[in-house]
Design a protein around this motif. Structure first.
Motif: not given
Length: 141
Positions: A61-63, A72-76, A99-104, A113-116
């Motif tokens: 959750v949160g990752g 694949v993320t689980q924001p909540t 830490k709650g972000t997807i990193n390039c 985590l929603d892709g924004a």
């Protein structure tokens, strides 16, 4: 010499042979390293179990997790999101979810985590990839 007469000298033969050899070499190189494309995977039959991307317990959750070309993320709790693992800035594959972000790794873009987009240089969100939960597994929808 008339137009119907033809004369070959040594230089003409050597130059012509060299040009022919160069053309053959270039022709051979155009297919070097190319393989026949792999046959497409058969479409799943209706009612057949889909291949799992991840287990629900493996996505915090949160990752999130990166599986092949999918994030694949689980924001909540209980909400799973599928995203493309290809960064929208320069096409690099994202490397981590932390830490709650997807990193390039290529230029430092970060996505929520929603892709924004959270920070650039990317200015477009990660593309959505539909996923669903089947039992304790997350599968491509």
């Amino acid at each position: 010499m008339t137009i119907n007469e033809f004369s070959l000298n040594r230089r003409t033969v050597v130059v012509g042979a060299g040009a022919l050899a160069a053309a053959a070499t270039l022709s051979a190189c155009t297919t070097y390293g190319k393989e026949d494309p792999a046959p497409a995977a058969p479409a799943p039959q209706p009612g057949a179990a889909a291949e799992a991307l991840a287990k629900t317990a493996d996505v915090p959750v949160g990752g999130g997790v990166i599986v092949g070309d999918t994030v694949v993320t689980q924001p909540t709790a209980g909400t799973f999101v599928g995203l493309s693992a290809t960064c929208t800035h320069a096409g690099c594959k994202v490397a981590t979810v932390a830490k709650g972000t997807i990193n390039c790794p290529c230029h430092g873009s970060r996505f929520g985590l929603d892709g924004a987009v959270q920070s650039g240089p990317a200015n477009k969100p990660l593309a959505a990839k539909p996923v669903r939960v089947e039992g304790d597994s997350i599968v491509a929808a």
